[in-house]
Each structure stands twice: as structure tokens, then as C-alpha cells.
Write an enzyme that holds these catalytic residues in place. Structure first.
Site, PDB file in Angstrom:
ATOM      1  N   ASP A  39       0.645  -1.153  -0.103  1.00 36.95           N
ATOM      2  CA  ASP A  39      -0.302   0.055   0.201  1.00 36.95           C
ATOM      3  C   ASP A  39       0.782   1.062   0.115  1.00 36.95           C
ATOM      4  O   ASP A  39       1.877   1.043   0.132  1.00 36.95           O
ATOM      5  CB  ASP A  39      -0.738  -0.042   1.367  1.00 36.95           C
ATOM      6  N   HIS A  62       3.812  -2.045   3.303  1.00 40.37           N
ATOM      7  CA  HIS A  62       4.188  -0.822   2.904  1.00 40.37           C
ATOM      8  C   HIS A  62       5.094  -0.736   1.949  1.00 40.37           C
ATOM      9  O   HIS A  62       5.893  -0.972   2.107  1.00 40.37           O
ATOM     10  CB  HIS A  62       4.096   0.285   3.553  1.00 40.37           C
TER      11      HIS A  62
HETATM   12 NI    NI Z   1      -2.294   3.259   3.310  1.00 37.84          NI
END
Ligand code: NI
Length: 262
Positions: free
Chosen positions: A74, A218
Site C-alpha cells: 500500500d 507498505h
Molecule cells: Ni494506506
């Protein structure tokens, strides 16, 4: 983000900072209005034809028969994302990237076309990483719609999955995702890689995945990118296959519906 701030300033100077002009993604229109600063790459990308039927999942793997894991990244694309794409190429692993629209607009590394060419899936993670339930209906539509548009402009694909920032969603967010043809993809394994910037810790948490897990990471953190080869090795040793979200479900997930694992 300096690049994006510059773009925003240019948009205001160029007088096209009205909501209507910004709504379509803004960046490419800006190039058209400011010929002295045209980025030839941006112009070429704006002409990319949209691939019908994308994301073209590889359905030779049936995740109800074999053990699958969907790795998801992400908040990018960021400075470490090209490095992560190199790693995934070397490992022959496909993943899903939930991208932030303003990061896409600021990206100068052609990261998204590269993701598409490598067979990764791209999902919508809003324009500004907003907590969507706190916005008006129009705000939700703008956050998701602008991101749909900029990804279409730079990569020639129309996303069919999204992840609400912070995993925060409600009935109004669900209604808008349904309208835009986006399934809501949460996760079942959280590596907490944003908090604990230690590759071995990230790898150990990701390795807790089981068949059908969706793993949250991430790609904006160096330590996460450092952890990925160990994540893949430990799960591959246990017989897991790495798939995109659409491959995990064997089809495009249903728009508006919320998923956390297979
Ligand atoms: Ni996020």
C-alpha cells in the site's frame, strides 16, 4: 511530494485549479495548457489505450485447490517501489499494489506501466490517503474517481479493486465503490511494517500467512522491501503460491463487497 506540490502550484498558476478541471486527474490537462513545460512521457501516457478486461488474472492456479497467498503493498508508488519490482521479478512473484493517486501523479519512474507489464495487479487506495467515512459523498467520489482516472491515464488500466485507507469503510463508501466497479479488499495478516521497521520482524509476521491469506505491507518503507525476499522464501518453502487479488478469487471480486481473505 515536492514534485506534486510543484504540479499543484502550476495548476493554480495556469488557472485550471477549479474542481471541474482537477476532477479528470488534472496532470495531463495541465500539460496541454502549459506547453512550455510539457513532459513528453506524460503526453504519451495520456494516449495509452485502456486494456479491455484487465487485470487478466492467470486462472491456471486454483486457490481453492492449492495454497495461495496474496502479497499486497500500500501507499506507493514511492522511491523504493522500483527496487521492490526488481525483487519480485527475480523471485517470479506477482503481487497487488494499492496506490495513492497523488503518488501516482508525482511518479516519474513509470512505475505503474512497469507493474502492469509484469502482471501485477493495481488497486485504488484513494487520492490523498483520506479516511473515507469522514468525507461527504462527493468527497468519497472525488478521492476514488480521480485515482481511477490518473491510473487510467498513466497505465492504461481501469482498476477493479480498492483498499480503504486505514481499513476504514462504511455503507456510503461501499455504495461509491459499487458505483465505480471496485471491490473492497481488506487483509487477514497485518505485518505492522509501518510501525516496526525491522526486516526480520516484518518477515516473521508475513510468514504467519495461511492458505488464502491477504498480507498487508507498505512499499514506501525500505525495511519492507528488504524483508520481501525472506517473506517469499519462507512461504514458498511451505508450498505457497503467490497470486494477485483477482487470481486469489479466480475472478474479479464483486464491486462494493468487502473481502479480507479467500
Ligand atoms: Ni494506506
Amino acid at each position: 511530494m515536492r514534485v506534486w506540490s510543484g504540479l499543484l502550484a502550476m495548476m493554480l498558476v495556469a488557472g485550471c485549479g477549479t474542481p471541474a478541471a482537477v476532477k479528470g486527474g488534472g496532470v495531463v490537462r495541465l500539460s496541454a495548457r502549459a506547453p512550455a513545460r510539457v513532459d513528453p512521457g506524460a503526453l504519451a501516457r495520456s494516449l495509452t489505450a485502456v486494456q479491455p478486461g484487465w487485470p487478466h488474472p492467470d486462472l491456471t492456479v486454483d486457490c481453492r485447490e492449492v495454497k495461495c497467498v496474496a502479497l499486497t503493498f500500500d501507499d506507493g508508488p514511492g522511491r523504493y517501489t522500483p527496487w521492490l519490482l526488481d525483487e519480485l521479478d527475480d523471485l517470479e512473484v506477482k503481487a497487488t499494489f494499492f496506490v495513492v493517486g497523488q503518488m501516482v501523479a508525482a511518479d516519474r519512474d513509470h512505475t505503474l506501466p512497469r507493474m502492469v507489464a509484469a502482471g501485477h495487479e493495481i488497486g485504488n487506495h484513494s487520492w490523498s490517503h483520506a479516511e473515507l467515512p469522514g468525507l461527504s459523498d462527493e468527497g468519497i467520489a472525488r478521492e476514488l474517481g480521480r485515482t481511477q482516472d490518473v491510473v487510467e491515464q498513466v497505465a492504461g488500466v481501469r482498476m477493479t479493486v480498492m483498499r480503504p485507507p486505514y481499513g476504514s469503510t462504511d455503507a456510503r463508501v461501499a455504495a461509491e465503490t459499487r458505483r465505480l466497479g471496485l471491490a473492497q479488499i481488506l487483509w487477514s495478516v497485518d505485518t505492522l511494517d509501518w510501525r516496526d521497521r525491522v526486516p526480520s520482524v516484518v518477515a516473521r509476521r508475513a510468514a504467519k500467512a495461511t492458505g488464502g491469506s491477504i498480507v498487508l505491507m507498505h512499499d514506501i518503507h525500505r525495511t519492507t522491501v528488504e524483508a520481501v525476499p525472506n517473506v517469499v522464501e519462507s512461504l514458498a518453502d511451505k508450498g505457497y503460491r503467490f497470486v494477485t487479488i483477482s487470481e486469489l478469487y479466480g475472478t474479479t471480486p464483486a464491486a462494493g463487497r468487502k473481502y479480507t481473505e479467500l
